[in-house]
Design a protein around this motif. Structure first.
Motif, PDB file in Angstrom:
ATOM      1  N   ASP A 177       0.817  -1.214   0.000  1.00 49.58           N
ATOM      2  CA  ASP A 177       0.000   0.000   0.000  1.00 49.58           C
ATOM      3  C   ASP A 177       0.851   1.265   0.000  1.00 49.58           C
ATOM      4  O   ASP A 177       0.343   2.367   0.145  1.00 49.58           O
ATOM      5  N   ARG A 178       2.156   1.117  -0.180  1.00 57.25           N
ATOM      6  CA  ARG A 178       3.052   2.276  -0.228  1.00 57.25           C
ATOM      7  C   ARG A 178       3.358   2.640  -1.676  1.00 57.25           C
ATOM      8  O   ARG A 178       3.603   1.776  -2.516  1.00 57.25           O
ATOM      9  N   VAL A 179       3.324   3.940  -1.952  1.00 54.52           N
ATOM     10  CA  VAL A 179       3.588   4.433  -3.300  1.00 54.52           C
ATOM     11  C   VAL A 179       4.687   5.493  -3.239  1.00 54.52           C
ATOM     12  O   VAL A 179       4.636   6.405  -2.407  1.00 54.52           O
ATOM     13  N   LEU A 180       5.663   5.347  -4.100  1.00 55.33           N
ATOM     14  CA  LEU A 180       6.734   6.336  -4.227  1.00 55.33           C
ATOM     15  C   LEU A 180       6.708   6.877  -5.648  1.00 55.33           C
ATOM     16  O   LEU A 180       6.820   6.109  -6.608  1.00 55.33           O
ATOM     17  N   GLU A 181       6.522   8.191  -5.782  1.00 53.56           N
ATOM     18  CA  GLU A 181       6.487   8.842  -7.092  1.00 53.56           C
ATOM     19  C   GLU A 181       7.636   9.835  -7.197  1.00 53.56           C
ATOM     20  O   GLU A 181       7.876  10.599  -6.258  1.00 53.56           O
ATOM     21  N   GLN A 182       8.306   9.816  -8.328  1.00 52.10           N
ATOM     22  CA  GLN A 182       9.448  10.707  -8.533  1.00 52.10           C
ATOM     23  C   GLN A 182       9.355  11.360  -9.905  1.00 52.10           C
ATOM     24  O   GLN A 182       9.073  10.691 -10.900  1.00 52.10           O
ATOM     25  N   THR A 183       9.564  12.674  -9.932  1.00 53.46           N
ATOM     26  CA  THR A 183       9.551  13.432 -11.188  1.00 53.46           C
ATOM     27  C   THR A 183      10.885  14.156 -11.322  1.00 53.46           C
ATOM     28  O   THR A 183      11.321  14.841 -10.400  1.00 53.46           O
ATOM     29  N   SER A 184      11.519  13.998 -12.474  1.00 50.90           N
ATOM     30  CA  SER A 184      12.806  14.643 -12.723  1.00 50.90           C
ATOM     31  C   SER A 184      12.738  15.477 -13.995  1.00 50.90           C
ATOM     32  O   SER A 184      12.096  15.079 -14.972  1.00 50.90           O
ATOM     33  N   LEU A 185      13.387  16.639 -13.971  1.00 47.49           N
ATOM     34  CA  LEU A 185      13.559  17.445 -15.164  1.00 47.49           C
ATOM     35  C   LEU A 185      14.990  17.238 -15.638  1.00 47.49           C
ATOM     36  O   LEU A 185      15.937  17.443 -14.867  1.00 47.49           O
ATOM     37  N   ILE A 186      15.140  16.797 -16.879  1.00 42.38           N
ATOM     38  CA  ILE A 186      16.473  16.515 -17.398  1.00 42.38           C
ATOM     39  C   ILE A 186      16.747  17.348 -18.648  1.00 42.38           C
ATOM     40  O   ILE A 186      15.826  17.768 -19.347  1.00 42.38           O
ATOM     41  N   ARG A 187      18.031  17.576 -18.882  1.00 45.13           N
ATOM     42  CA  ARG A 187      18.458  18.298 -20.079  1.00 45.13           C
ATOM     43  C   ARG A 187      19.415  17.424 -20.871  1.00 45.13           C
ATOM     44  O   ARG A 187      20.377  16.878 -20.310  1.00 45.13           O
ATOM     45  N   ARG A 188      19.131  17.299 -22.154  1.00 42.96           N
ATOM     46  CA  ARG A 188      19.987  16.512 -23.034  1.00 42.96           C
ATOM     47  C   ARG A 188      20.882  17.439 -23.839  1.00 42.96           C
ATOM     48  O   ARG A 188      20.419  18.410 -24.429  1.00 42.96           O
ATOM     49  N   SER A 189      22.174  17.175 -23.838  1.00 44.16           N
ATOM     50  CA  SER A 189      23.122  17.939 -24.629  1.00 44.16           C
ATOM     51  C   SER A 189      24.044  16.949 -25.331  1.00 44.16           C
ATOM     52  O   SER A 189      24.996  16.436 -24.736  1.00 44.16           O
ATOM     53  N   GLY A 190      23.721  16.658 -26.580  1.00 44.00           N
ATOM     54  CA  GLY A 190      24.461  15.619 -27.276  1.00 44.00           C
ATOM     55  C   GLY A 190      24.201  14.276 -26.619  1.00 44.00           C
ATOM     56  O   GLY A 190      23.057  13.852 -26.454  1.00 44.00           O
ATOM     57  N   LEU A 191      25.274  13.607 -26.184  1.00 49.16           N
ATOM     58  CA  LEU A 191      25.133  12.322 -25.500  1.00 49.16           C
ATOM     59  C   LEU A 191      25.058  12.477 -23.988  1.00 49.16           C
ATOM     60  O   LEU A 191      24.850  11.493 -23.266  1.00 49.16           O
ATOM     61  N   ASP A 192      25.223  13.707 -23.508  1.00 47.23           N
ATOM     62  CA  ASP A 192      25.196  13.948 -22.065  1.00 47.23           C
ATOM     63  C   ASP A 192      23.775  14.280 -21.603  1.00 47.23           C
ATOM     64  O   ASP A 192      23.059  15.045 -22.252  1.00 47.23           O
ATOM     65  N   VAL A 193      23.384  13.708 -20.480  1.00 46.03           N
ATOM     66  CA  VAL A 193      22.075  13.972 -19.878  1.00 46.03           C
ATOM     67  C   VAL A 193      22.307  14.443 -18.449  1.00 46.03           C
ATOM     68  O   VAL A 193      22.995  13.786 -17.669  1.00 46.03           O
ATOM     69  N   THR A 194      21.741  15.605 -18.117  1.00 46.41           N
ATOM     70  CA  THR A 194      21.913  16.197 -16.796  1.00 46.41           C
ATOM     71  C   THR A 194      20.571  16.303 -16.099  1.00 46.41           C
ATOM     72  O   THR A 194      19.596  16.783 -16.695  1.00 46.41           O
ATOM     73  N   VAL A 195      20.498  15.870 -14.846  1.00 50.61           N
ATOM     74  CA  VAL A 195      19.280  16.025 -14.046  1.00 50.61           C
ATOM     75  C   VAL A 195      19.306  17.414 -13.418  1.00 50.61           C
ATOM     76  O   VAL A 195      20.214  17.746 -12.656  1.00 50.61           O
ATOM     77  N   LEU A 196      18.310  18.234 -13.739  1.00 52.41           N
ATOM     78  CA  LEU A 196      18.249  19.607 -13.251  1.00 52.41           C
ATOM     79  C   LEU A 196      17.432  19.728 -11.972  1.00 52.41           C
ATOM     80  O   LEU A 196      17.756  20.526 -11.096  1.00 52.41           O
ATOM     81  N   GLN A 197      16.356  18.975 -11.884  1.00 51.45           N
ATOM     82  CA  GLN A 197      15.484  19.006 -10.701  1.00 51.45           C
ATOM     83  C   GLN A 197      14.970  17.600 -10.441  1.00 51.45           C
ATOM     84  O   GLN A 197      14.834  16.793 -11.367  1.00 51.45           O
ATOM     85  N   ARG A 198      14.659  17.343  -9.187  1.00 55.09           N
ATOM     86  CA  ARG A 198      14.064  16.038  -8.854  1.00 55.09           C
ATOM     87  C   ARG A 198      13.139  16.219  -7.660  1.00 55.09           C
ATOM     88  O   ARG A 198      13.531  16.807  -6.646  1.00 55.09           O
ATOM     89  N   GLU A 199      11.898  15.766  -7.808  1.00 52.86           N
ATOM     90  CA  GLU A 199      10.916  15.829  -6.724  1.00 52.86           C
ATOM     91  C   GLU A 199      10.441  14.414  -6.425  1.00 52.86           C
ATOM     92  O   GLU A 199      10.195  13.627  -7.338  1.00 52.86           O
ATOM     93  N   GLN A 200      10.299  14.126  -5.152  1.00 52.40           N
ATOM     94  CA  GLN A 200       9.908  12.770  -4.736  1.00 52.40           C
ATOM     95  C   GLN A 200       8.815  12.862  -3.683  1.00 52.40           C
ATOM     96  O   GLN A 200       8.909  13.649  -2.742  1.00 52.40           O
ATOM     97  N   VAL A 201       7.753  12.071  -3.884  1.00 53.40           N
ATOM     98  CA  VAL A 201       6.615  12.066  -2.962  1.00 53.40           C
ATOM     99  C   VAL A 201       6.297  10.641  -2.578  1.00 53.40           C
ATOM    100  O   VAL A 201       6.184   9.759  -3.438  1.00 53.40           O
ATOM    101  N   SER A 202       6.140  10.399  -1.278  1.00 56.10           N
ATOM    102  CA  SER A 202       5.763   9.082  -0.771  1.00 56.10           C
ATOM    103  C   SER A 202       4.372   9.177  -0.166  1.00 56.10           C
ATOM    104  O   SER A 202       4.052  10.152   0.537  1.00 56.10           O
ATOM    105  N   SER A 203       3.518   8.180  -0.445  1.00 56.33           N
ATOM    106  CA  SER A 203       2.154   8.234   0.057  1.00 56.33           C
ATOM    107  C   SER A 203       1.595   6.817   0.185  1.00 56.33           C
ATOM    108  O   SER A 203       2.228   5.829  -0.208  1.00 56.33           O
ATOM    109  N   LEU A 204       0.388   6.732   0.717  1.00 63.53           N
ATOM    110  CA  LEU A 204      -0.354   5.480   0.785  1.00 63.53           C
ATOM    111  C   LEU A 204      -1.269   5.388  -0.425  1.00 63.53           C
ATOM    112  O   LEU A 204      -1.903   6.368  -0.813  1.00 63.53           O
ATOM    113  N   ASP A 205      -1.339   4.209  -1.057  1.00 63.55           N
ATOM    114  CA  ASP A 205      -2.177   4.028  -2.244  1.00 63.55           C
ATOM    115  C   ASP A 205      -3.652   3.975  -1.812  1.00 63.55           C
ATOM    116  O   ASP A 205      -4.009   3.227  -0.931  1.00 63.55           O
TER     117      ASP A 205
END
Length: 205
Positions: A177-205
């Motif tokens: 009954d546990r749910v973990l949700e994560q949202t990330s904003l990423i930027r692609r530059s050629g073959l490189d990928v950078t994570v700019l932001q990350r939000e994480q929320v834990s809750s009961l389903d």
């Protein structure tokens, strides 16, 4: 159970575009106003957000701290810091994004409402037709877009793009009954990928 998705952040209208060189860009304000009208958002919300972002950016870039200035939001969910009510934030969320730099709208992935914002004098019906055309053959130039809009000048190339560098990655993990949700904003530059932001929320389903 694990699920997830990657979406194109440049398919949405970038609110960062509203401010240019320390002032509100009137062309972008009009574009955002068209988007708000298309989705049924309150008539004053475009100006309220633009003025709030201007005040927040000015406070963030100054040496002194203005106690009346709002905090600078980093995500759409934080637009409440600018005095936007929760229902309006919910209404805007599928159509807008806050990226670290100004970006064009990707015409090959944007919704019809966002296309109405990005292209002057475009109505929803014509935007829907552009979507049907791109499903057969993706656009590669503004001349191709102009061909589908006879009698109108080609759209500004600075406001429309044909590729994207910013993406949102969403993941959802459910264990019992546990749910973990994560949202990330990423930027692609050629073959490189950078994570700019990350939000994480834990809750009961």
């Amino acid at each position: 159970f694990l699920s997830g998705a990657i979406t194109d952040a440049q398919a949405r209208y970038n609110l960062t575009n509203l401010i240019a060189q320390g002032a509100i860009d009137p062309v972008e304000l009009a574009a955002f106003g068209r988007l708000c009208e298309a989705i049924g958002a309150p008539g004053d919300v475009a100006g309220r957000i633009a003025n709030g972002l201007l005040a927040a950016q000015g406070a963030a870039g100054s040496a002194g701290i203005d106690p009346a200035a709002p905090l600078l939001p980093r995500s759409v969910g934080q637009l409440g810091w600018l005095g936007v009510d929760a229902e309006t934030v919910r209404l805007l969320a599928p159509y807008v994004v806050l990226l670290p730099i100004a970006t064009p709208v990707n015409i090959n992935t944007a919704s019809r409402e966002v296309l109405v914002a990005a292209i002057d004098d475009l109505d929803l019906a014509t935007a829907e037709r552009l979507i049907e055309v791109r499903q057969r053959t993706p656009f590669k130039s503004t001349d191709q877009i102009a061909h589908e809009l006879p009698g109108r000048p080609a759209p500004a190339s600075t406001r429309l793009g044909f590729r994207s560098d910013f993406f949102q990655v969403r993941g959802r993990l459910r264990l019992g009954d546990r749910v973990l949700e994560q949202t990330s904003l990423i930027r692609r530059s050629g073959l490189d990928v950078t994570v700019l932001q990350r939000e994480q929320v834990s809750s009961l389903d």
